[in-house]
Enzyme design. Structure first.
Site, PDB file in Angstrom:
ATOM      1  N   PRO A   2       0.827  -1.214   0.000  1.00 51.75           N
ATOM      2  CA  PRO A   2       0.000   0.000   0.000  1.00 51.75           C
ATOM      3  C   PRO A   2       0.857   1.259   0.000  1.00 51.75           C
ATOM      4  CG  PRO A   2      -0.815  -1.589   1.583  1.00 51.75           C
ATOM      5  CD  PRO A   2       0.500  -2.123   1.104  1.00 51.75           C
ATOM      6  N   GLU A   3       0.570   2.152  -0.922  1.00 54.17           N
ATOM      7  CA  GLU A   3       1.280   3.422  -0.996  1.00 54.17           C
ATOM      8  C   GLU A   3       0.327   4.532  -0.568  1.00 54.17           C
ATOM      9  OE1 GLU A   3       3.301   3.815  -4.752  1.00 54.17           O
ATOM     10  OE2 GLU A   3       4.133   1.798  -4.634  1.00 54.17           O
TER      11      GLU A   3
END
Length: 270
Positions: A2-3
């Site tokens: 996840p960014e």
């Protein structure tokens, strides 16, 4: 992993379920994530959640007693579930709310974190050295240009450095550099002020649009309701090795930089 868009999508999704509600119970099933869950996380119990904010890839739960810090790690996700729903494998903790719902953390690789901060959370050891938010005022080409002087590291590695700017992970670095027409192999110190202006603009554009799309689902990320993010459908270079460039039809190239894959168009990015 996840960014920033995935973390921001998660924050926005769970905030309505948490804001104004009391945490009745903190149920820890796995006390050792990336770091051990601190005993003082129990201070969340009985506290009303005033707001949820984000700093970099950390979600901050603000209460009167302190702030809970949640990091999704490489494969983590937060979902809203009924508090009595039986946990699955890798469901490591629940924040049980007075509404009968729970915020449940799922993380097969256990690289995420649940931590606690008293006082100003931005002075926590994991947050105080972070660079600016790319969507905030003050992040622009002039800032990138000044910070890049005399740096021989590649421009891609430069913008992925959380001490320079937070949240520009591998997916979005590849996409922003493509839109800016900048070769990811260029030394950061060789990029002009004008081109950094374009790059700051494309970073902001890519991240904003990715948030609107609900993030990018590649392997592990799902939104708070379990549905996927759809920015994957908009990717121009990431994971498209040997496929035609959407602009010039030349095959997309793939190389390795700093143990990460990089995708770019050798014709459009110079």
């Amino acid at each position: 992993m996840p960014e920033l868009p995935e973390v921001e999508t998660t924050r926005r999704g769970i905030e309505p379920w948490l804001r104004g509600h009391t945490v009745k119970n903190v149920c820890i099933r796995q006390p050792t994530l990336r770091w051990p869950v601190p005993d003082m996380i129990g201070a969340l119990e009985g506290q009303v959640v005033h707001e949820l904010t984000r700093r970099g890839k950390y979600i901050l739960l603000h209460t009167g007693a302190g702030v809970g810090l949640i990091h999704l790690g490489m494969s983590g996700s937060l979902r809203i579930v009924e508090a009595d729903l039986a946990p699955r494998k890798h469901d490591h903790f629940d924040l049980v709310l007075d509404s009968g719902k729970a915020v449940r953390y799922h993380d097969p690789r256990r690289f995420g974190a649940l931590l606690w901060a008293e006082g100003d959370p931005l002075q926590h050891a994991l947050l105080r050295e972070l660079g600016p938010e790319p969507l905030d005022e003050g992040f622009d080409g002039d800032y990138l240009f000044e910070r890049s002087r005399n740096r021989s590291v590649s421009v891609k590695a430069f913008i992925m450095n959380a001490h320079i700017v937070v949240g520009v992970g591998n997916i979005y670095a590849n996409e922003a550099l493509f839109l800016a027409g900048i070769d990811p192999r260029l030394a950061a110190g060789r990029v002009s002020r004008e081109r950094y202006g374009k790059l700051a603009q494309t970073i902001r554009q890519i991240l904003t649009y990715a948030i609107e799309c609900g993030g990018t689902t590649l392997r592990d990320f799902v939104r708070e309701d379990g549905s996927p993010g759809y920015f994957k459908l908009e990717l121009k270079v990431y994971d498209r090795a040997k496929l035609p460039c959407v602009v010039c039809q030349n095959p997309i190239a793939q190389i390795t930089q700093g143990q990460r894959s990089t995708w770019f168009c050798p014709i459009c990015q110079i």
